[in-house]
Each structure stands twice: as C-alpha cells, then as structure tokens.
Design a protein around this motif. Sequence first.
Motif, mmCIF file in Angstrom:
data_model
loop_
_atom_site.group_PDB
_atom_site.id
_atom_site.type_symbol
_atom_site.label_atom_id
_atom_site.label_comp_id
_atom_site.label_asym_id
_atom_site.label_seq_id
_atom_site.Cartn_x
_atom_site.Cartn_y
_atom_site.Cartn_z
ATOM 1 N N THR A 208 0.830 -1.206 0.000
ATOM 2 C CA THR A 208 0.000 0.000 0.000
ATOM 3 C C THR A 208 0.863 1.255 0.000
ATOM 4 O O THR A 208 0.603 2.219 -0.727
ATOM 5 N N LEU A 209 1.916 1.244 0.790
ATOM 6 C CA LEU A 209 2.801 2.398 0.855
ATOM 7 C C LEU A 209 3.526 2.615 -0.471
ATOM 8 O O LEU A 209 3.673 3.752 -0.932
ATOM 9 N N PHE A 210 3.983 1.545 -1.093
ATOM 10 C CA PHE A 210 4.722 1.685 -2.343
ATOM 11 C C PHE A 210 3.810 1.929 -3.538
ATOM 12 O O PHE A 210 4.267 2.390 -4.581
ATOM 13 N N ALA A 211 2.529 1.606 -3.406
ATOM 14 C CA ALA A 211 1.607 1.839 -4.524
ATOM 15 C C ALA A 211 1.341 3.328 -4.743
ATOM 16 O O ALA A 211 0.972 3.742 -5.836
ATOM 17 N N ASN A 212 1.532 4.136 -3.700
ATOM 18 C CA ASN A 212 1.315 5.578 -3.810
ATOM 19 C C ASN A 212 2.601 6.241 -4.296
ATOM 20 O O ASN A 212 3.662 6.081 -3.704
ATOM 21 N N ARG A 213 2.510 7.010 -5.379
ATOM 22 C CA ARG A 213 3.716 7.585 -5.978
ATOM 23 C C ARG A 213 4.441 8.532 -5.032
ATOM 24 O O ARG A 213 5.682 8.554 -4.983
ATOM 25 N N SER A 214 3.694 9.317 -4.282
ATOM 26 C CA SER A 214 4.324 10.278 -3.378
ATOM 27 C C SER A 214 5.072 9.568 -2.249
ATOM 28 O O SER A 214 6.211 9.908 -1.928
ATOM 29 N N THR A 215 4.410 8.575 -1.647
ATOM 30 C CA THR A 215 5.055 7.846 -0.552
ATOM 31 C C THR A 215 6.270 7.078 -1.052
ATOM 32 O O THR A 215 7.314 7.043 -0.393
ATOM 33 N N ARG A 216 6.148 6.477 -2.229
ATOM 34 C CA ARG A 216 7.274 5.745 -2.801
ATOM 35 C C ARG A 216 8.458 6.677 -3.049
ATOM 36 O O ARG A 216 9.613 6.333 -2.752
ATOM 37 N N ARG A 380 8.971 13.958 -8.558
ATOM 38 C CA ARG A 380 8.009 13.176 -7.786
ATOM 39 C C ARG A 380 7.762 13.795 -6.419
ATOM 40 O O ARG A 380 6.643 13.776 -5.902
ATOM 41 N N LEU A 381 8.814 14.339 -5.816
ATOM 42 C CA LEU A 381 8.652 14.963 -4.502
ATOM 43 C C LEU A 381 7.856 16.259 -4.600
ATOM 44 O O LEU A 381 7.164 16.640 -3.652
ATOM 45 N N ARG A 382 7.929 16.926 -5.747
ATOM 46 C CA ARG A 382 7.208 18.188 -5.920
ATOM 47 C C ARG A 382 5.784 17.974 -6.412
ATOM 48 O O ARG A 382 4.965 18.891 -6.359
ATOM 49 N N ALA A 383 5.477 16.764 -6.892
ATOM 50 C CA ALA A 383 4.146 16.510 -7.452
ATOM 51 C C ALA A 383 3.082 16.660 -6.385
ATOM 52 O O ALA A 383 3.254 16.275 -5.225
ATOM 53 N N ARG A 384 1.967 17.210 -6.764
ATOM 54 C CA ARG A 384 0.844 17.382 -5.852
ATOM 55 C C ARG A 384 -0.180 16.281 -6.113
ATOM 56 O O ARG A 384 -0.622 16.079 -7.240
ATOM 57 N N GLU A 385 -0.502 15.553 -5.063
ATOM 58 C CA GLU A 385 -1.566 14.563 -5.178
ATOM 59 C C GLU A 385 -2.156 14.349 -3.799
ATOM 60 O O GLU A 385 -1.735 14.960 -2.816
ATOM 61 N N ASP A 386 -3.137 13.483 -3.707
ATOM 62 C CA ASP A 386 -3.794 13.219 -2.428
ATOM 63 C C ASP A 386 -2.747 12.886 -1.377
ATOM 64 O O ASP A 386 -1.960 11.958 -1.556
ATOM 65 N N PRO A 387 -2.664 13.644 -0.283
ATOM 66 C CA PRO A 387 -1.603 13.440 0.684
ATOM 67 C C PRO A 387 -1.751 12.190 1.522
ATOM 68 O O PRO A 387 -0.904 11.911 2.349
ATOM 69 N N ARG A 388 -2.793 11.441 1.349
ATOM 70 C CA ARG A 388 -2.975 10.227 2.123
ATOM 71 C C ARG A 388 -2.898 9.004 1.230
ATOM 72 O O ARG A 388 -3.412 9.005 0.118
ATOM 73 N N VAL A 389 -2.217 7.980 1.712
ATOM 74 C CA VAL A 389 -2.111 6.743 0.952
ATOM 75 C C VAL A 389 -3.485 6.116 0.832
ATOM 76 O O VAL A 389 -4.185 5.926 1.818
ATOM 77 N N ALA A 390 -3.898 5.804 -0.376
ATOM 78 C CA ALA A 390 -5.198 5.169 -0.574
ATOM 79 C C ALA A 390 -5.152 3.730 -0.104
ATOM 80 O O ALA A 390 -4.189 3.018 -0.338
ATOM 81 N N GLN A 391 -6.209 3.308 0.596
ATOM 82 C CA GLN A 391 -6.291 1.924 1.023
ATOM 83 C C GLN A 391 -6.683 1.051 -0.164
ATOM 84 O O GLN A 391 -7.497 1.448 -0.991
#
Length: 399
Positions: A208-216, A380-391
């Motif tokens: 789940t953590l790695f599936a989100n681009r921002s968290t990855r 990737r670090l500058r990209a804006r997206e949903d700040p929460r990892v989607a379940q």
Amino acid sequence: MTTYREIFANREFRALFAGNAATVAGKTIQMLALSALVYASTGSPLLSALAFLGGLLPQALGAMTLLAYADRVRPRGFLAGWDVARAIAALVLASGVLPVWGMLLLIMAFGAVDALSGGVRNAILVDVLPGGFVLGRATLNVSVGAMQILGFATGGTLIATLGPHRALAVAAVFIAFSAVITFLGLRTRPPRATGRAGVSATWQGNRTLFANRSTRAVLLAAWVPNGLIVGAEAMYVPYAGDWAAVLFVAAAAGMLTGDLVIGRFVPPATLNRFITKLQALLAVPYLLFFLHPDLTVGAVAVFVASFGYAGTLGLQQRLIDHTPEDLRGQALGLDGSGRMTFQAIGAGTVGLVAEATGPATAMTVAAIASLTVTALLQPRLRAREDPRVAQPAGTSGSA
C-alpha cells in the motif's frame, strides 16, 4: 511546538528523550563489549564485525515480516517490554553461557524486531508532540549522536577496567533504566489499527505504501541518496588512514549541527522546500575528493556535506503527512529499516568501486550517483496529489 522549552515541558517527551538516550548508550556499550568479547574468544575480525553490526543486518527481514504490528500494539507497554527483553538479553550475553554462534544468533534475532520498535517509537512521537515532530525528531537525533559518543567512551573504559562481561552487565542496567522511565513516563494509548497482523498484513501494508507515488518517492529519497553518501563515508579509513577519525568527527559534527539548525529554525510548514537542497548539499562537497584534498579541506567538505542529512527530517514529516494514521508506525519503521539496509548496500557498492578506482574516485562516484538520484526524484517529490495513501479495495484500515 517550535522551541526546546515547549517540547521539554512535555512530560511524555522527557520520558521518550531520557529512555531513548539510555537505550542508545546501553546498545552502544553492548555492541562494543560484545565485539571485544567475540574477538578475544575467536581472534576473527569477521566474527568481531558481525558481533558489532550483526544486530543491524536483520532489520530488512523485520521490515518485511513484522512491521504490521507497529500499529497494532499499545506503544507504552511494547516499548517498555521490549527494553526489558533487551536488558535480559544483555545479561544473558554477560553471563557467558552462550557460545559465540549463540550470541550472534541472539543479537540478530533482536535486530529483526528493532525495526518494529523503531516504528513504534517514531510514531508515538507524532502523538506526544502534535505539530512538533520535526523539532522532537531532531532533538532525539542529537541525543543519539551524543549518547553514541558517550557509549563508545564509557564502553571502552569499562572493557579496559572491568572486562567485556561486566561491561555487558552495565549495558543491561542502562537498557533496564529505559524500560522503567518509558513505562512511568508515557500514558497508555490504544493501538492505531485493528485486525490481524503478521507477515501477510506487513506485506499488504508495504504494498500500500509503495503503490502511492508520493510515498514511494519519499521512501526512495530517504534511502538511496543517503545510502550512497554513507558509502562514501566508508572510504574515510582507506582515504585518510590513521587520520580517518578527523573525518568521522567532522561528519558527526555536521550532522548534529544540521539537526539543531533545521529542527529549531525552519518551520515544518516550509521544510518541504529545503528537502532537495539539503540532499544536494549532502553530495556536492564530496565532488572535491576527486582532487585529493588535504585533511583540513576534506574535513570541512565532510562537515558541510553532513549538514545535509537534516533533509531526512523533512522527508519523515512528509511521510507522516502522506500516510494514514493506521499505517503510520509501519511507514516510519519501513523508513528506518530501509535507510539501514541502503547504508549497508551503499558501503558495499562504493567499496567495490574503490577496489577498481581508489577511495577518492569512489567517493566522487558516490556523490555523482547521489545527486543523480536526487535529481530524478525531485519531480516526484514536488508533485501534488492526495496526501494520504489510498487503502486497497476491500480493506478498512485494518490492513
């Protein structure tokens, strides 16, 4: 919370600070004493090195199998109980009843669970210091560096005067003190998540953590550039020989200065803007080593570069912002164990390069590689997206 007075006015933070300091001092004494004990028993540099660092090696295994428990335990009971278990293990090592292979297996088994305890400790810091995680984490980082220095100095004195077995007993006292102060100083909190834990839940949470681009991107930025520079640090002895300690001290001083300055004077809300700059600073001074600078210039370069380690504070804050509460402990545990793993990979990789090119060139190559990874991850670090990892579909936060 933006000042040291504010965070130290918090009773729970004082307990975390004192307990963490005692644990680090105890573990440092234990590592040094056990390494001396194993070397005295076997005469093997390899086994001595395994005794010194063996507890760090299994952290990747713990990250892959146990981290789901980080959000499913009561932090106060787990942290205090784990320190009790570590103190008992130190007493077992001090007793001399285990053969060398038994001692190595024991510290490796505890090392696997250390990934979990790191996640629990970092996650509870968010609860203890609402809005003050960066300053609190920076303060703990400073105490870790100071306690490691104290632990090495104390451990060396104890080994010389009392012998390694009694030094291990002293380490057990430090760790037991941490258990007491943690249990008395923290209040009881419920687990962040419910449901089954174990290997499958850990794998699911990691996916789940790695599936989100921002968290990855945050995790890779925390692991790879820093790991490559730690690889450059592994070249201090080949580069400077008997004077390598000067470079190690400069690196430690730069890192502590960075934590103090960034943690205290850069507001968490603006820290994001400094992450890439600090990670670039971590690598750029090492480009000077291609010119084989003398020890003074090299030490200044290392000091300036190590200030850049403070970028990890911003990455950890961003990881918290991008992770739901019921995965927070697992995310922070994965961050810590991943950094340990990539530091080992970085040291090995840069060491292989040095075999072919020499230490100065290998340090330069490590800096170029670190800068390249930082540049690739910046969008990737500058990209804006949903700040929460989607379940993942079909789950409800219990992973």
